[in-house]
Scaffold this motif. Structure first.
Motif, PDB file in Angstrom:
ATOM      1  N   ILE A 244       0.823  -1.207   0.000  1.00 60.85           N
ATOM      2  CA  ILE A 244       0.000   0.000   0.000  1.00 60.85           C
ATOM      3  C   ILE A 244       0.859   1.260   0.000  1.00 60.85           C
ATOM      4  O   ILE A 244       0.546   2.250  -0.681  1.00 60.85           O
ATOM      5  CB  ILE A 244      -0.951  -0.022   1.218  1.00 60.85           C
ATOM      6  CG1 ILE A 244      -2.009  -1.122   1.038  1.00 60.85           C
ATOM      7  CG2 ILE A 244      -1.615   1.337   1.433  1.00 60.85           C
ATOM      8  CD1 ILE A 244      -2.774  -1.448   2.306  1.00 60.85           C
ATOM      9  N   GLU A 245       1.964   1.249   0.755  1.00 58.62           N
ATOM     10  CA  GLU A 245       2.754   2.474   0.894  1.00 58.62           C
ATOM     11  C   GLU A 245       3.456   2.886  -0.398  1.00 58.62           C
ATOM     12  O   GLU A 245       3.881   4.030  -0.529  1.00 58.62           O
ATOM     13  CB  GLU A 245       3.768   2.329   2.027  1.00 58.62           C
ATOM     14  CG  GLU A 245       4.917   1.388   1.748  1.00 58.62           C
ATOM     15  CD  GLU A 245       5.952   1.353   2.872  1.00 58.62           C
ATOM     16  OE1 GLU A 245       5.722   2.010   3.912  1.00 58.62           O
ATOM     17  OE2 GLU A 245       6.975   0.665   2.706  1.00 58.62           O
ATOM     18  N   LYS A 246       3.581   1.974  -1.360  1.00 56.25           N
ATOM     19  CA  LYS A 246       4.249   2.326  -2.614  1.00 56.25           C
ATOM     20  C   LYS A 246       3.270   2.395  -3.792  1.00 56.25           C
ATOM     21  O   LYS A 246       3.661   2.332  -4.946  1.00 56.25           O
ATOM     22  CB  LYS A 246       5.353   1.319  -2.939  1.00 56.25           C
ATOM     23  CG  LYS A 246       4.869  -0.073  -3.336  1.00 56.25           C
ATOM     24  CD  LYS A 246       6.054  -0.945  -3.738  1.00 56.25           C
ATOM     25  CE  LYS A 246       5.602  -2.294  -4.245  1.00 56.25           C
ATOM     26  NZ  LYS A 246       6.733  -3.176  -4.592  1.00 56.25           N
ATOM     27  N   ALA A 247       1.982   2.557  -3.489  1.00 57.24           N
ATOM     28  CA  ALA A 247       0.969   2.465  -4.531  1.00 57.24           C
ATOM     29  C   ALA A 247       1.085   3.557  -5.586  1.00 57.24           C
ATOM     30  O   ALA A 247       0.825   3.300  -6.764  1.00 57.24           O
ATOM     31  CB  ALA A 247      -0.424   2.501  -3.907  1.00 57.24           C
ATOM     32  N   TRP A 248       1.504   4.758  -5.208  1.00 56.60           N
ATOM     33  CA  TRP A 248       1.373   5.902  -6.098  1.00 56.60           C
ATOM     34  C   TRP A 248       2.693   6.339  -6.708  1.00 56.60           C
ATOM     35  O   TRP A 248       3.750   6.223  -6.088  1.00 56.60           O
ATOM     36  CB  TRP A 248       0.754   7.085  -5.344  1.00 56.60           C
ATOM     37  CG  TRP A 248      -0.595   6.792  -4.808  1.00 56.60           C
ATOM     38  CD1 TRP A 248      -0.911   6.481  -3.517  1.00 56.60           C
ATOM     39  CD2 TRP A 248      -1.819   6.735  -5.538  1.00 56.60           C
ATOM     40  NE1 TRP A 248      -2.253   6.247  -3.383  1.00 56.60           N
ATOM     41  CE2 TRP A 248      -2.837   6.399  -4.614  1.00 56.60           C
ATOM     42  CE3 TRP A 248      -2.151   6.940  -6.877  1.00 56.60           C
ATOM     43  CZ2 TRP A 248      -4.169   6.265  -4.996  1.00 56.60           C
ATOM     44  CZ3 TRP A 248      -3.479   6.808  -7.253  1.00 56.60           C
ATOM     45  CH2 TRP A 248      -4.469   6.471  -6.326  1.00 56.60           C
ATOM     46  N   ILE A 249       2.580   6.884  -7.914  1.00 53.51           N
ATOM     47  CA  ILE A 249       3.723   7.513  -8.583  1.00 53.51           C
ATOM     48  C   ILE A 249       3.179   8.629  -9.471  1.00 53.51           C
ATOM     49  O   ILE A 249       2.049   8.551  -9.977  1.00 53.51           O
ATOM     50  CB  ILE A 249       4.536   6.490  -9.406  1.00 53.51           C
ATOM     51  CG1 ILE A 249       5.892   7.064  -9.794  1.00 53.51           C
ATOM     52  CG2 ILE A 249       3.757   6.043 -10.650  1.00 53.51           C
ATOM     53  CD1 ILE A 249       6.876   6.028 -10.297  1.00 53.51           C
ATOM     54  N   PHE A 261       3.703  -1.587  -8.189  1.00 49.52           N
ATOM     55  CA  PHE A 261       2.548  -1.898  -7.346  1.00 49.52           C
ATOM     56  C   PHE A 261       1.613  -2.860  -8.068  1.00 49.52           C
ATOM     57  O   PHE A 261       1.175  -3.874  -7.506  1.00 49.52           O
ATOM     58  CB  PHE A 261       1.821  -0.596  -6.994  1.00 49.52           C
ATOM     59  CG  PHE A 261       0.449  -0.780  -6.400  1.00 49.52           C
ATOM     60  CD1 PHE A 261       0.283  -1.011  -5.048  1.00 49.52           C
ATOM     61  CD2 PHE A 261      -0.698  -0.706  -7.198  1.00 49.52           C
ATOM     62  CE1 PHE A 261      -0.986  -1.173  -4.491  1.00 49.52           C
ATOM     63  CE2 PHE A 261      -1.963  -0.872  -6.661  1.00 49.52           C
ATOM     64  CZ  PHE A 261      -2.105  -1.105  -5.298  1.00 49.52           C
ATOM     65  N   LEU A 262       1.313  -2.581  -9.336  1.00 50.87           N
ATOM     66  CA  LEU A 262       0.401  -3.429 -10.102  1.00 50.87           C
ATOM     67  C   LEU A 262       0.966  -4.830 -10.297  1.00 50.87           C
ATOM     68  O   LEU A 262       0.234  -5.825 -10.219  1.00 50.87           O
ATOM     69  CB  LEU A 262       0.108  -2.778 -11.456  1.00 50.87           C
ATOM     70  CG  LEU A 262      -0.590  -1.414 -11.412  1.00 50.87           C
ATOM     71  CD1 LEU A 262      -0.709  -0.834 -12.814  1.00 50.87           C
ATOM     72  CD2 LEU A 262      -1.954  -1.513 -10.756  1.00 50.87           C
ATOM     73  N   VAL A 263       2.272  -4.926 -10.536  1.00 49.12           N
ATOM     74  CA  VAL A 263       2.905  -6.234 -10.690  1.00 49.12           C
ATOM     75  C   VAL A 263       2.775  -7.036  -9.402  1.00 49.12           C
ATOM     76  O   VAL A 263       2.447  -8.227  -9.415  1.00 49.12           O
ATOM     77  CB  VAL A 263       4.382  -6.072 -11.096  1.00 49.12           C
ATOM     78  CG1 VAL A 263       5.117  -7.413 -10.995  1.00 49.12           C
ATOM     79  CG2 VAL A 263       4.499  -5.524 -12.507  1.00 49.12           C
ATOM     80  N   GLU A 264       3.008  -6.390  -8.273  1.00 42.80           N
ATOM     81  CA  GLU A 264       2.946  -7.117  -7.000  1.00 42.80           C
ATOM     82  C   GLU A 264       1.522  -7.535  -6.665  1.00 42.80           C
ATOM     83  O   GLU A 264       1.312  -8.604  -6.073  1.00 42.80           O
ATOM     84  CB  GLU A 264       3.534  -6.264  -5.880  1.00 42.80           C
ATOM     85  CG  GLU A 264       3.732  -7.042  -4.596  1.00 42.80           C
ATOM     86  CD  GLU A 264       4.544  -6.284  -3.569  1.00 42.80           C
ATOM     87  OE1 GLU A 264       4.368  -6.572  -2.364  1.00 42.80           O
ATOM     88  OE2 GLU A 264       5.357  -5.416  -3.946  1.00 42.80           O
ATOM     89  N   VAL A 265       0.546  -6.707  -7.037  1.00 43.98           N
ATOM     90  CA  VAL A 265      -0.848  -7.108  -6.838  1.00 43.98           C
ATOM     91  C   VAL A 265      -1.115  -8.432  -7.543  1.00 43.98           C
ATOM     92  O   VAL A 265      -1.715  -9.350  -6.982  1.00 43.98           O
ATOM     93  CB  VAL A 265      -1.799  -6.008  -7.359  1.00 43.98           C
ATOM     94  CG1 VAL A 265      -3.226  -6.545  -7.473  1.00 43.98           C
ATOM     95  CG2 VAL A 265      -1.778  -4.803  -6.428  1.00 43.98           C
TER      96      VAL A 265
END
Length: 422
Positions: A244-249, A261-265
């Motif tokens: 969650i803490e790295k969700a945004w760029i 983030f999307l890859v890890e999801v």
């Protein structure tokens, strides 16, 4: 360690003599210094899931090393997993209709897995020599099926986090697990209160636009919510928080969800690569009735899991729903097959309560008090129904205790298994 690979041909359907065959793989593991010792007793391992292969040993440690002190271990890839005629969207595409796919998959439950184990035992040990079974999570469910219908094949049983409820329908199981997932959410947000607003922002973003994952699947609010599946394991809170803490760029049009983030999801959900876990999941509870998407139906009784704008999101756990056959791109061709299996109402028996009530095989199990997947209330009821059942209840570990501290857990259970009976 010394290892040897085994491949076995077994019937797809044990009820029919003319059944086509499938292949089942198992890996024999033994202490390298004792590989020629034919007196070593055998232990067979049943993995959790359903739909996941047995461990691939990387080093001499953990629970496997503990077992190898006294046993020759067989790591069984349950049918449809690993190297055992594995089931993937690609392999299921061989069948022309959803009905044919569903008929094939209907033979991949615990009853067939146990018959495979018995066939393998005859080959490796002979009919008269039993072995010890060890099962993690769903593997424990399989061993209760084994004790129900083929107790002569077992000299002892170890179960870690997998003492199934043997008297309840799927709905009763989910009423308990939804409550336990709510408790995990409360604990998660207490531990990481800053994530409550972060999660709201992610859900609002997903609700306002279509977000496509690298594989082509859809990241819907429901799919994001289902990441709570990890909250029931040691380290699960941290895994979700760090995601969650790295969700945004910041991208060319402003803030957006980051590619890593999307890859890890995607990596956190194995439904595409292990479709049995999705398509056959609720069937592990069904005996003579249709599961009919039980988790989705029971969800309506728990409004705290509703996704509402501006409200706190409560993550869900091990709950399968028909929406997954849309959001997971490689499962989309299996949507009709999954629906047929969800409505199948003639599943055979998984447990024989009368046989279990007169059990003579020693059993040693650990059940986790705060288990999010296998409710302690149902595990306790099962343990009280079966004689010669030692149940160790602990809150020292979560559901994945075998992977975290397996040597200690297996050593303790083995001591109890070998203790003289009073």
């Amino acid at each position: 360690m010394a290892m040897r690979d085994h491949y076995f041909q077994v019937p797809l359907d044990y009820a029919h003599e003319q059944s086509p065959e499938i292949e089942v793989f198992a890996r024999e593991v033994v202490d390298g210094k004792r590989c020629s010792d034919e007196t070593l007793p055998w232990m067979v391992f049943f993995q959790g899931g359903p739909g996941f292969p047995a461990n691939r040993p990387m080093d001499y440690g953990g629970w496997i090393a503990e077992v190898l002190k006294t046993h020759r271990l067989l790591l069984l890839d349950q049918r449809g997993t690993g190297l055992s005629s594995r089931i993937l969207p690609q392999s299921l595409a061989q069948w022309k209709t959803p009905e044919q796919q569903a008929d094939y998959l209907s033979h991949f439950r615990a009853d067939s897995i146990v018959r495979d184990a018995e066939s393998i035992r005859y080959t490796l040990l002979g009919r008269e020599k039993p072995w010890t079974g060890i099962g993690q999570s769903f593997g424990g469910f399989c061993l209760l099926t084994y004790l129900s219908f083929h107790p002569e094949g077992l000299s002892g049983v170890l179960i870690t986090g997998g003492v199934a409820g043997i008297k309840q329908r799927a709905e009763e199981n989910y009423r308990l697990t939804y409550q336990k997932v709510l408790e995990k959410n409360e604990a998660f947000y207490r531990h990481y209160p800053e994530d409550e607003e972060r999660v709201k922002d992610i859900v609002a973003y997903l609700g306002a636009r279509e977000v496509t994952l690298p594989s082509g699947g859809r990241l819907s609010p429901r799919r994001f919510q289902a990441l709570g599946l990890c909250l029931g394991g040691d380290g699960g809170f941290e895994q979700l928080h760090y995601l969650i803490e790295k969700a945004w760029i910041e991208g060319k049009d402003g803030m957006e969800l980051a590619y890593d983030f999307l890859v890890e999801v995607e990596q956190m959900h194995a439904f595409d690569t292990n479709p049995v876990f999705c398509i056959l999941h609720e069937s592990i509870y069904a005996e003579g009735y249709a599961s009919s998407w039980a988790a989705e139906r029971v969800r309506q009784e728990f409004p705290d899991f509703s996704i509402r704008p501006g409200a706190r999101l409560n993550f869900t756990g091990e709950m399968i729903g028909p929406w997954m056959l849309e959001d997971f791109v490689y499962l989309r061709p299996l949507k009709d097959c999954a629906e047929i299996l969800a409505q199948k109402d003639d599943w055979g028996r998984l447990y024989d309560l009368d046989q279990l009530a007169k059990n003579q095989v020693p059993i040693a199990a650990i059940s986790y008090y705060e288990d999010m997947y296998v409710p302690i209330e149902l595990s306790r009821e099962t343990a009280l129904h079966i004689p010669h059942f030692y149940q160790w209840v602990s809150n020292e570990w979560e559901h994945n205790g075998l992977g975290k501290d397996g040597a200690k857990i297996v050593s303790t259970l083995m001591d109890r298994l070998m203790a003289p009976r009073l």
